[in-house]
Design a protein around this motif. Structure first.
Motif, PDB file in Angstrom:
ATOM      1  N   ILE A   1       0.836  -1.203   0.000  1.00  0.00           N
ATOM      2  CA  ILE A   1       0.000   0.000   0.000  1.00  0.00           C
ATOM      3  C   ILE A   1       0.871   1.252   0.000  1.00  0.00           C
ATOM      4  CG2 ILE A   1      -1.634   1.336   1.394  1.00  0.00           C
ATOM      5  CD1 ILE A   1      -2.908  -1.316   2.215  1.00  0.00           C
ATOM      6  N   ALA A   2       1.964   1.231   0.757  1.00  0.00           N
ATOM      7  CA  ALA A   2       2.864   2.389   0.795  1.00  0.00           C
ATOM      8  C   ALA A   2       3.455   2.677  -0.577  1.00  0.00           C
ATOM      9  CB  ALA A   2       3.981   2.150   1.810  1.00  0.00           C
ATOM     10  N   ILE A   3       3.806   1.634  -1.302  1.00  0.00           N
ATOM     11  CA  ILE A   3       4.384   1.837  -2.627  1.00  0.00           C
ATOM     12  C   ILE A   3       3.335   2.314  -3.623  1.00  0.00           C
ATOM     13  CG2 ILE A   3       5.399   0.627  -4.608  1.00  0.00           C
ATOM     14  CD1 ILE A   3       7.047  -1.016  -2.714  1.00  0.00           C
ATOM     15  N   GLY A   4       2.119   1.748  -3.557  1.00  0.00           N
ATOM     16  CA  GLY A   4       1.140   2.018  -4.596  1.00  0.00           C
ATOM     17  C   GLY A   4       0.089   3.060  -4.298  1.00  0.00           C
ATOM     18  N   ILE A   5       0.007   3.547  -3.049  1.00  0.00           N
ATOM     19  CA  ILE A   5      -1.079   4.446  -2.668  1.00  0.00           C
ATOM     20  C   ILE A   5      -1.086   5.740  -3.468  1.00  0.00           C
ATOM     21  CG2 ILE A   5       0.233   5.558  -0.800  1.00  0.00           C
ATOM     22  CD1 ILE A   5      -3.531   4.719  -0.703  1.00  0.00           C
ATOM     23  N   TYR A   6       0.094   6.168  -3.945  1.00  0.00           N
ATOM     24  CA  TYR A   6       0.146   7.400  -4.740  1.00  0.00           C
ATOM     25  C   TYR A   6      -0.733   7.268  -5.984  1.00  0.00           C
ATOM     26  CZ  TYR A   6       2.817   5.539  -8.648  1.00  0.00           C
ATOM     27  OH  TYR A   6       3.193   4.842  -9.776  1.00  0.00           O
ATOM     28  N   GLY A   7      -0.840   6.030  -6.523  1.00  0.00           N
ATOM     29  CA  GLY A   7      -1.624   5.839  -7.730  1.00  0.00           C
ATOM     30  C   GLY A   7      -3.102   6.099  -7.511  1.00  0.00           C
ATOM     31  N   LEU A   8      -3.602   5.745  -6.331  1.00  0.00           N
ATOM     32  CA  LEU A   8      -5.020   5.963  -6.040  1.00  0.00           C
ATOM     33  C   LEU A   8      -5.344   7.450  -5.980  1.00  0.00           C
ATOM     34  CD1 LEU A   8      -7.783   4.796  -5.309  1.00  0.00           C
ATOM     35  CD2 LEU A   8      -7.057   4.765  -2.905  1.00  0.00           C
ATOM     36  N   THR A   9      -4.568   8.215  -5.223  1.00  0.00           N
ATOM     37  CA  THR A   9      -4.844   9.653  -5.115  1.00  0.00           C
ATOM     38  C   THR A   9      -4.588  10.361  -6.438  1.00  0.00           C
ATOM     39  OG1 THR A   9      -2.611   9.907  -4.161  1.00  0.00           O
ATOM     40  CG2 THR A   9      -4.461   9.812  -2.629  1.00  0.00           C
ATOM     41  N   GLN A  10      -3.584   9.911  -7.174  1.00  0.00           N
ATOM     42  CA  GLN A  10      -3.308  10.487  -8.485  1.00  0.00           C
ATOM     43  C   GLN A  10      -4.486  10.242  -9.423  1.00  0.00           C
ATOM     44  OE1 GLN A  10      -0.268  11.931  -9.501  1.00  0.00           O
ATOM     45  NE2 GLN A  10      -0.739  12.158 -11.676  1.00  0.00           N
ATOM     46  N   ALA A  11      -5.003   9.019  -9.447  1.00  0.00           N
ATOM     47  CA  ALA A  11      -6.115   8.685 -10.335  1.00  0.00           C
ATOM     48  C   ALA A  11      -7.362   9.500  -9.996  1.00  0.00           C
ATOM     49  CB  ALA A  11      -6.419   7.189 -10.245  1.00  0.00           C
ATOM     50  N   LEU A  12      -7.614   9.718  -8.699  1.00  0.00           N
ATOM     51  CA  LEU A  12      -8.811  10.442  -8.276  1.00  0.00           C
ATOM     52  C   LEU A  12      -8.736  11.931  -8.594  1.00  0.00           C
ATOM     53  CD1 LEU A  12      -9.459   8.777  -4.791  1.00  0.00           C
ATOM     54  CD2 LEU A  12     -10.775   8.444  -6.895  1.00  0.00           C
ATOM     55  N   LEU A  13      -7.532  12.496  -8.581  1.00  0.00           N
ATOM     56  CA  LEU A  13      -7.406  13.956  -8.626  1.00  0.00           C
ATOM     57  C   LEU A  13      -6.876  14.524  -9.935  1.00  0.00           C
ATOM     58  CD1 LEU A  13      -6.028  14.567  -5.017  1.00  0.00           C
ATOM     59  CD2 LEU A  13      -8.331  15.029  -5.861  1.00  0.00           C
ATOM     60  N   GLN A  14      -6.278  13.708 -10.807  1.00  0.00           N
ATOM     61  CA  GLN A  14      -5.624  14.306 -11.968  1.00  0.00           C
ATOM     62  C   GLN A  14      -6.606  14.990 -12.917  1.00  0.00           C
ATOM     63  OE1 GLN A  14      -3.886  12.234 -15.111  1.00  0.00           O
ATOM     64  NE2 GLN A  14      -5.280  10.504 -15.111  1.00  0.00           N
ATOM     65  N   ILE A  15      -7.748  14.371 -13.196  1.00  0.00           N
ATOM     66  CA  ILE A  15      -8.724  15.004 -14.095  1.00  0.00           C
ATOM     67  C   ILE A  15      -9.355  16.240 -13.446  1.00  0.00           C
ATOM     68  CG2 ILE A  15     -10.928  14.683 -15.268  1.00  0.00           C
ATOM     69  CD1 ILE A  15     -10.055  11.853 -15.963  1.00  0.00           C
ATOM     70  N   PRO A  16      -9.779  16.180 -12.148  1.00  0.00           N
ATOM     71  CA  PRO A  16     -10.279  17.411 -11.506  1.00  0.00           C
ATOM     72  C   PRO A  16      -9.257  18.540 -11.490  1.00  0.00           C
ATOM     73  CG  PRO A  16     -10.947  15.501 -10.224  1.00  0.00           C
ATOM     74  CD  PRO A  16     -10.013  14.993 -11.279  1.00  0.00           C
ATOM     75  N   PHE A  17      -7.975  18.223 -11.269  1.00  0.00           N
ATOM     76  CA  PHE A  17      -6.955  19.273 -11.291  1.00  0.00           C
ATOM     77  C   PHE A  17      -6.841  19.887 -12.680  1.00  0.00           C
ATOM     78  CE2 PHE A  17      -3.910  18.827  -7.441  1.00  0.00           C
ATOM     79  CZ  PHE A  17      -4.996  18.779  -6.589  1.00  0.00           C
ATOM     80  N   GLY A  18      -6.950  19.057 -13.717  1.00  0.00           N
ATOM     81  CA  GLY A  18      -6.916  19.599 -15.074  1.00  0.00           C
ATOM     82  C   GLY A  18      -8.068  20.554 -15.321  1.00  0.00           C
ATOM     83  N   MET A  19      -9.256  20.179 -14.831  1.00  0.00           N
ATOM     84  CA  MET A  19     -10.417  21.062 -14.984  1.00  0.00           C
ATOM     85  C   MET A  19     -10.243  22.346 -14.177  1.00  0.00           C
ATOM     86  SD  MET A  19     -13.494  18.259 -14.784  1.00  0.00           S
ATOM     87  CE  MET A  19     -13.682  16.978 -16.041  1.00  0.00           C
ATOM     88  N   LEU A  20      -9.670  22.211 -12.974  1.00  0.00           N
ATOM     89  CA  LEU A  20      -9.432  23.402 -12.153  1.00  0.00           C
ATOM     90  C   LEU A  20      -8.489  24.369 -12.858  1.00  0.00           C
ATOM     91  CD1 LEU A  20      -9.773  24.864  -9.422  1.00  0.00           C
ATOM     92  CD2 LEU A  20      -7.798  23.557  -8.588  1.00  0.00           C
ATOM     93  N   SER A  21      -7.497  23.819 -13.558  1.00  0.00           N
ATOM     94  CA  SER A  21      -6.540  24.693 -14.249  1.00  0.00           C
ATOM     95  C   SER A  21      -7.191  25.454 -15.391  1.00  0.00           C
ATOM     96  CB  SER A  21      -5.350  23.878 -14.763  1.00  0.00           C
ATOM     97  OG  SER A  21      -5.694  23.101 -15.898  1.00  0.00           O
ATOM     98  N   ASP A  22      -8.298  24.920 -15.945  1.00  0.00           N
ATOM     99  CA  ASP A  22      -9.039  25.668 -16.966  1.00  0.00           C
ATOM    100  C   ASP A  22      -9.675  26.924 -16.367  1.00  0.00           C
ATOM    101  OD1 ASP A  22      -8.550  23.874 -19.066  1.00  0.00           O
ATOM    102  OD2 ASP A  22     -10.256  22.629 -18.521  1.00  0.00           O
ATOM    103  N   ARG A  23      -9.967  26.867 -15.060  1.00  0.00           N
ATOM    104  CA  ARG A  23     -10.670  27.977 -14.408  1.00  0.00           C
ATOM    105  C   ARG A  23      -9.706  29.016 -13.820  1.00  0.00           C
ATOM    106  NH1 ARG A  23     -16.059  27.312 -13.119  1.00  0.00           N
ATOM    107  NH2 ARG A  23     -16.991  25.327 -13.704  1.00  0.00           N
ATOM    108  N   ILE A  24      -8.671  28.543 -13.127  1.00  0.00           N
ATOM    109  CA  ILE A  24      -7.821  29.493 -12.398  1.00  0.00           C
ATOM    110  C   ILE A  24      -6.434  29.643 -12.996  1.00  0.00           C
ATOM    111  CG2 ILE A  24      -9.073  28.954 -10.282  1.00  0.00           C
ATOM    112  CD1 ILE A  24      -6.605  27.465  -9.296  1.00  0.00           C
ATOM    113  N   GLY A  25      -6.139  28.904 -14.063  1.00  0.00           N
ATOM    114  CA  GLY A  25      -4.835  29.024 -14.711  1.00  0.00           C
ATOM    115  C   GLY A  25      -3.957  27.810 -14.452  1.00  0.00           C
TER     116      GLY A  25
END
Length: 460
Positions: free
Chosen positions: A57-81
């Motif tokens: 879990i320690a090795i792979g947990i980054y993948g879970l948070t990355q998968a959940l947040l990468q698309i929302p962060f991309g959308m956020l960047s459309d709004r605030i830069g």
């Protein structure tokens, strides 16, 4: 219309600066994520209350948070830069690295790794690359970034054991924090600032298209493939370093295995990439690579007591891995309609990160219940499932995406232009999105006359 001819002659100065700086930024982040991959399983054995499952879990947990947040962060960047989101993501990554570096328990490291993944800026980097490139040069820009990611991964496997000898795993985490802060400096002082940022459906996900992409059997087949590939990669490094250690090889010497294996596997895959793309033998090469991955995993399961077999099997594993890593994005681009490519790539990327998480969690579970060889058994079983699923794939169409800026047109003009573009030999499909001012084409690059296409382009 004004001709855009000549726009595809090469990257201009701004595009070159963007390509180098964004590739460097992506590479620094990937180094930070992967440097611990070949050494963490050995280090974690000394932590209190540790279990193989928690290590995974320690090795792979980054993948879970990355998968959940990468698309929302991309959308956020459309709004605030783009740059504010990039800087924020890198700072979160740096904080996560600091948490992991200062933790003396496996739970603290899991929290730190989760925070590292929460700095999910992959989609934002791709969106910024689209802002800073002309439509005709975007594929070249993305390819440049993709190559840098592969190089960073290979470098991480080699440097990880060496750095572990010098500064230990906590020191590696501190180093990744420094790399993240260096990335902030690159964003502020080196990455060009676009004149304007806007949505690019060839590089970003469109929420309204998720249903179409997630119901496309060919795209789902490929998404399962990248999930399996990165699941096996993560699971492999839960126990491969331990197996080398048990065969009498000190951890500081593991780079002597990884260095030649990585270099030779990258060279070995090149003829197969040429055969797949240039000779249009993609399907047999792709299927054979999955079979090779399954073979290597199965041999590791049965012969982990032999150092020679371990090294040769790792070479076969990484030759197949590198080949599949190079061909899967190409297959996604071929299978996805041009106007849905950004959404397809977003789902594909999320599948990759979910695979990394599952590889850690399931690999740790198999290690717990079936010993060191259990993770190799998991990889063999998953690649067999992938082989069976991939067997039904059709021969790829060998069409490439081509973006043509056409300006704002009304419905009648769009219809007339689409007819003219479809009349050009080598153009298989033409979709013009009025609000984008772009024609999304599927073309056979071996046939199509780019100069004729560019006659219908307008300069920005």
């Amino acid at each position: 219309m004004r001709s855009g001819r000549g726009n595809d002659a090469g990257l201009n100065a701004v595009e070159r600066q963007a390509a180098y700086s964004l590739s460097g930024l992506f590479s620094l982040r990937m180094l930070g994520l992967f440097l611990i991959l070949p050494v963490f399983a050995l280090y974690a054995e000394e932590l209190p209350e540790v279990t193989p499952l928690l290590v995974g879990i320690a090795i792979g947990i980054y993948g879970l948070t990355q998968a959940l947040l990468q698309i929302p962060f991309g959308m956020l960047s459309d709004r605030i830069g783009r740059k504010p989101v990039l800087i924020g993501g890198l700072l979160v990554f740096a904080i996560g690295s600091g948490v992991a570096a200062s933790s003396e328990t496996i739970y603290g490291i899991i929290a730190g790794r989760a925070l590292q993944g929460s700095g999910a800026i992959a989609a934002v980097i791709m969106a910024l690359a689209a802002d800073l490139s002309r439509e005709q040069q975007r594929l070249r820009m993305m390819a440049f970034i993709g190559i840098s990611i592969g190089a960073a991964f290979a470098l991480a496997l080699i440097l990880g054991p060496i750095l572990n000898t010098w500064i230990g795993v906590p020191g590696i985490f501190w180093l990744t924090m420094v790399l993240a802060l260096l990335g902030v400096g690159i964003v502020i002082f080196v990455v060009p600032t676009p004149k304007e940022s806007h949505f690019h459906r060839d590089a970003e996900a469109v929420p309204a298209q998720f249903g179409q992409v997630l119901s496309d059997p060919e795209l789902l087949r490929l998404d399962f493939g990248i999930l399996t590939l990165h699941m096996c990669l993560t699971a492999m490094f839960l126990t491969y370093p331990l197996a080398l250690r048990d065969l009498g090889m000190d951890s500081e010497s593991h780079w002597l295995v990884y260095l030649p294996v990585m270099l030779m596997s990258m060279l070995a895959m090149v003829p197969f990439v040429i055969l797949a793309e240039s000779r249009r033998r993609m399907r047999p090469v792709f299927i054979s690579a999955i079979a090779a991955l399954m073979l290597a995993s199965t041999v590791l399961y049965g012969f982990s007591h032999s150092l020679l077999v371990m090294v040769v099997s790792l070479f076969v594993f990484f030759t197949a891995f590198n080949l599949l890593e190079a061909t899967l994005p190409s297959l996604i681009a071929k299978a996805a309609p041009g106007e849905r490519k950004g959404t397809a790539m977003g789902v594909y990327s999320s599948s990759q990160f979910i695979g990394a998480f599952l590889g850690g969690a399931l690999g740790g579970w198999f290690h717990t219940h079936f010993g060191l060889e259990g993770t190799f058994l998991l990889c063999g079983g998953m690649t067999l499932a992938w082989l069976l699923i991939a067997w039904g794939m059709p021969t790829p169409n060998y069409l490439s995406n081509y973006l043509l800026p056409v300006g704002r047109l009304d419905e009648q003009e769009i219809g007339r232009l689409a007819e003219k573009l479809m009349a050009i030999e080598g153009v298989d499909d033409a979709v013009i999105i009025a609000e984008d001012g772009v024609a999304y084409l599927k073309v056979d690059l071996g046939i199509v006359d780019k100069d004729r296409l560019e006659e219908y382009a307008v300069q920005g």
